[in-house]
Write a protein that holds these residues in place. Structure first.
Motif, PDB file in Angstrom:
ATOM      1  N   GLY A 118       0.813  -1.211   0.000  1.00  0.00           N
ATOM      2  CA  GLY A 118       0.000   0.000   0.000  1.00  0.00           C
ATOM      3  C   GLY A 118       0.845   1.258   0.000  1.00  0.00           C
ATOM      4  N   ILE A 119       1.585   1.470  -1.063  1.00  0.00           N
ATOM      5  CA  ILE A 119       2.449   2.639  -1.165  1.00  0.00           C
ATOM      6  C   ILE A 119       1.914   3.650  -2.175  1.00  0.00           C
ATOM      7  CG2 ILE A 119       4.772   3.456  -1.754  1.00  0.00           C
ATOM      8  CD1 ILE A 119       4.692   1.948   0.882  1.00  0.00           C
ATOM      9  N   SER A 120       1.418   3.193  -3.311  1.00  0.00           N
ATOM     10  CA  SER A 120       1.017   4.104  -4.388  1.00  0.00           C
ATOM     11  C   SER A 120      -0.151   4.991  -3.980  1.00  0.00           C
ATOM     12  CB  SER A 120       0.624   3.299  -5.635  1.00  0.00           C
ATOM     13  OG  SER A 120       1.732   2.586  -6.139  1.00  0.00           O
ATOM     14  N   GLU A 121      -0.056   6.269  -4.341  1.00  0.00           N
ATOM     15  CA  GLU A 121      -1.106   7.251  -4.086  1.00  0.00           C
ATOM     16  C   GLU A 121      -1.303   8.093  -5.337  1.00  0.00           C
ATOM     17  OE1 GLU A 121       0.004   7.940   0.649  1.00  0.00           O
ATOM     18  OE2 GLU A 121       0.741   9.329  -0.883  1.00  0.00           O
ATOM     19  N   GLY A 122      -2.542   8.422  -5.649  1.00  0.00           N
ATOM     20  CA  GLY A 122      -2.816   9.214  -6.837  1.00  0.00           C
ATOM     21  C   GLY A 122      -2.118  10.565  -6.797  1.00  0.00           C
ATOM     22  N   ILE A 150      -3.801   3.639  -4.000  1.00  0.00           N
ATOM     23  CA  ILE A 150      -4.294   3.114  -5.274  1.00  0.00           C
ATOM     24  C   ILE A 150      -3.465   1.908  -5.695  1.00  0.00           C
ATOM     25  CG2 ILE A 150      -5.184   5.350  -5.998  1.00  0.00           C
ATOM     26  CD1 ILE A 150      -2.695   5.650  -7.803  1.00  0.00           C
ATOM     27  N   PHE A 151      -3.998   1.168  -6.664  1.00  0.00           N
ATOM     28  CA  PHE A 151      -3.307  -0.016  -7.197  1.00  0.00           C
ATOM     29  C   PHE A 151      -2.908  -0.986  -6.083  1.00  0.00           C
ATOM     30  CE2 PHE A 151      -2.159   3.198 -10.576  1.00  0.00           C
ATOM     31  CZ  PHE A 151      -3.059   2.717 -11.501  1.00  0.00           C
ATOM     32  N   THR A 152      -3.854  -1.290  -5.209  1.00  0.00           N
ATOM     33  CA  THR A 152      -3.585  -2.230  -4.127  1.00  0.00           C
ATOM     34  C   THR A 152      -3.857  -3.643  -4.622  1.00  0.00           C
ATOM     35  OG1 THR A 152      -4.421  -0.531  -2.610  1.00  0.00           O
ATOM     36  CG2 THR A 152      -3.968  -2.710  -1.690  1.00  0.00           C
ATOM     37  N   ASP A 358      -1.766  -7.106 -21.080  1.00  0.00           N
ATOM     38  CA  ASP A 358      -1.092  -7.176 -19.778  1.00  0.00           C
ATOM     39  C   ASP A 358       0.229  -6.414 -19.767  1.00  0.00           C
ATOM     40  OD1 ASP A 358      -3.081  -8.709 -18.638  1.00  0.00           O
ATOM     41  OD2 ASP A 358      -1.986 -10.606 -18.732  1.00  0.00           O
ATOM     42  N   VAL A 359       0.987  -6.512 -20.857  1.00  0.00           N
ATOM     43  CA  VAL A 359       2.331  -5.927 -20.858  1.00  0.00           C
ATOM     44  C   VAL A 359       2.296  -4.405 -20.767  1.00  0.00           C
ATOM     45  CG1 VAL A 359       2.717  -5.610 -23.350  1.00  0.00           C
ATOM     46  CG2 VAL A 359       4.626  -6.321 -21.870  1.00  0.00           C
ATOM     47  N   LEU A 360       1.179  -3.805 -21.164  1.00  0.00           N
ATOM     48  CA  LEU A 360       1.082  -2.342 -21.128  1.00  0.00           C
ATOM     49  C   LEU A 360       1.161  -1.788 -19.711  1.00  0.00           C
ATOM     50  CD1 LEU A 360      -1.776  -1.741 -23.735  1.00  0.00           C
ATOM     51  CD2 LEU A 360       0.684  -1.478 -24.081  1.00  0.00           C
ATOM     52  N   ALA A 361       0.788  -2.585 -18.715  1.00  0.00           N
ATOM     53  CA  ALA A 361       0.786  -2.101 -17.338  1.00  0.00           C
ATOM     54  C   ALA A 361       2.187  -1.761 -16.850  1.00  0.00           C
ATOM     55  CB  ALA A 361       0.158  -3.154 -16.420  1.00  0.00           C
ATOM     56  N   GLY A 362       3.201  -2.354 -17.474  1.00  0.00           N
ATOM     57  CA  GLY A 362       4.561  -2.160 -17.001  1.00  0.00           C
ATOM     58  C   GLY A 362       5.010  -0.716 -16.963  1.00  0.00           C
ATOM     59  N   MET A 363       4.525   0.088 -17.890  1.00  0.00           N
ATOM     60  CA  MET A 363       4.946   1.485 -17.963  1.00  0.00           C
ATOM     61  C   MET A 363       4.440   2.312 -16.777  1.00  0.00           C
ATOM     62  SD  MET A 363       6.890   1.833 -20.535  1.00  0.00           S
ATOM     63  CE  MET A 363       7.312   1.118 -22.123  1.00  0.00           C
ATOM     64  N   PHE A 364       3.409   1.833 -16.104  1.00  0.00           N
ATOM     65  CA  PHE A 364       2.815   2.621 -15.026  1.00  0.00           C
ATOM     66  C   PHE A 364       3.419   2.321 -13.659  1.00  0.00           C
ATOM     67  CE2 PHE A 364      -0.447   2.189 -18.349  1.00  0.00           C
ATOM     68  CZ  PHE A 364      -0.649   3.536 -18.636  1.00  0.00           C
ATOM     69  N   HIS A 365       4.179   1.232 -13.554  1.00  0.00           N
ATOM     70  CA  HIS A 365       4.815   0.922 -12.271  1.00  0.00           C
ATOM     71  C   HIS A 365       6.050   1.798 -12.065  1.00  0.00           C
ATOM     72  CE1 HIS A 365       2.358  -2.655 -12.239  1.00  0.00           C
ATOM     73  NE2 HIS A 365       2.981  -3.190 -13.259  1.00  0.00           N
TER      74      HIS A 365
END
Length: 386
Positions: A118-122, A150-152, A358-365
């Protein structure tokens, strides 16, 4: 020394069951509970826990290999489990360096508990270096947390949530507080995960309304901003390496599917299989050349974490770089695999179609492309002049 065999922890039959279920969870937007149950029964949640505390005693290098293998079956399952493994990995970083305070994470994982991240925040691009969540000190040494994460990932199933918040009221404030909370009425999980890909992670929004962390579960209080504290290095190193592993696993699977397709598709023009077509051969070679660079990089960096190597400030460009390269490579490989497979891969029933999303999510991490480039530029050119 006996060579490490990932099939000891992820046998082929388990991997196939997970792969068969992945399409269902992607289609129905559901959490892969059966995957979690089987992985927990196999001891997978405790692979990074020392043997003396009930785990498998593996290192980060071995866990990275396992996550690459798991991602070939279900990227969403691998990414969700990543977030649990991050905390057990941080606990290992602590214990390897003689830092106490996270033994309860190791004991909990060995007992089957599920830890979420639980680290990510908008809007908080400080990530580990700051927080918009209020951390209010309690008389007993604990903290209450109020804010939105977010993203939990693992949202429907976690038993403890590792998070951070900002203490602005103590005498030595401001302090970033890292702690673990349990699931209570003070934690509200939104049913808002309806995404393009990685649907099985169920990485929902989490709202904290005075959620309590007991004193023994407050693991760190540090100054905001860049910090050499073990909690920052632990999270950053394990998080980046395991993320790179998941996306490298996606690339591996896409390459395998492209090869299988090239060997079975036949050309009406030539009467031979596509594997004999010079253009297809060049495209698959490009995929393989890109893919082959990543597993050794991940292996070396994760081994350095295990072996307590001291890269000093170079750690951060090395770690953000391997994650960035893995994601860019994986996207390139999946793109090429779609072209090799042809129009059939455009249908949602095709596994490559799911990998493509699925692979597109990598750019957002974290580290995102901007952060990775900024870190690398500072390492080579020095900081920006004020």
């Amino acid at each position: 020394m006996t060579a490490f065999d990932p099939t000891d922890y992820l046998p082929d039959d388990l991997l196939e069951r997970i792969r068969d279920r992945a399409v269902v969870h992607d289609r129905e937007n559901t959490f892969p509970q059966d995957d979690l149950d089987e992985l927990r029964a196999a001891g997978y949640l405790a692979v990074l826990v020392p043997t003396e505390r009930g785990g498998a005693g593996l290192g980060l290098e071995q866990a990275a290999l396992l996550q690459q293998r798991l991602a070939t079956a279900s990227p969403a399952t691998a990414l969700a489990i990543n977030m649990h493994l991050v905390w057990t990995g941080v606990a290992k970083v602590f214990s390897d360096r003689g830092v106490t305070g996270m033994e309860f994470v190791q004991d909990g994982a060995a007992a089957g508990e599920v830890f979420a991240f639980g680290i990510s925040e908008g809007g908080n691009d400080l990530v580990l270096f700051g927080s918009d969540t209020d951390a209010v000190p309690q008389p007993d040494g604990g903290y209450s947390f109020t804010g939105t994460k977010i993203f939990t990932s693992l949202a429907p199933v976690w038993t403890r949530l590792g998070l951070h918040g900002l203490d602005t009221t103590s005498e030595d404030a401001p302090k970033l507080v890292f702690a673990f909370i349990e699931r209570t009425d003070a934690v509200v999980t939104s049913d808002d995960w309806d995404t393009l890909g990685m649907r099985g992670t169920q990485s929902r929004t989490t709202r904290l309304n005075g959620a309590m962390a007991s004193a023994e579960h407050v693991v760190r209080r540090i100054d905001p901003g860049p910090n050499p504290d073990p909690i920052v290095f632990g999270i950053f190193s394990v998080f980046e390496i395991l993320l790179a592993s998941v996306y490298t696993g996606i690339a591996r699977r896409a390459l395998e599917l492209a090869v299988a397709t090239a060997q079975t598709r036949r050309s009406k023009k030539s009467g031979t299989s596509y594997s004999q077509d010079p253009d297809i051969r060049w495209r698959i070679a490009e995929m393989a050349l890109a893919y082959d660079a990543l597993p050794p990089q991940i292996s070396v960096l994760s081994r350095d974490v295990d072996d307590l190597a001291d890269h000093g400030p170079r750690w951060f460009p090395l770690l953000s770089g391997v994650k960035h390269r893995a994601v860019v490579m994986a996207k390139q490989v999946v793109d090429e695999a779609m072209l090799v497979a042809g129009g059939g891969s455009y249908f949602t029933s095709n596994e490559l179609s799911r990998l493509y999303r699925d692979v597109l999510a990598g750019m957002f991490h974290p580290s995102d492309p901007e952060s990775a480039h900024s870190t690398s530029a500072s390492a080579w050119l020095g900081p920006l002049e004020s």
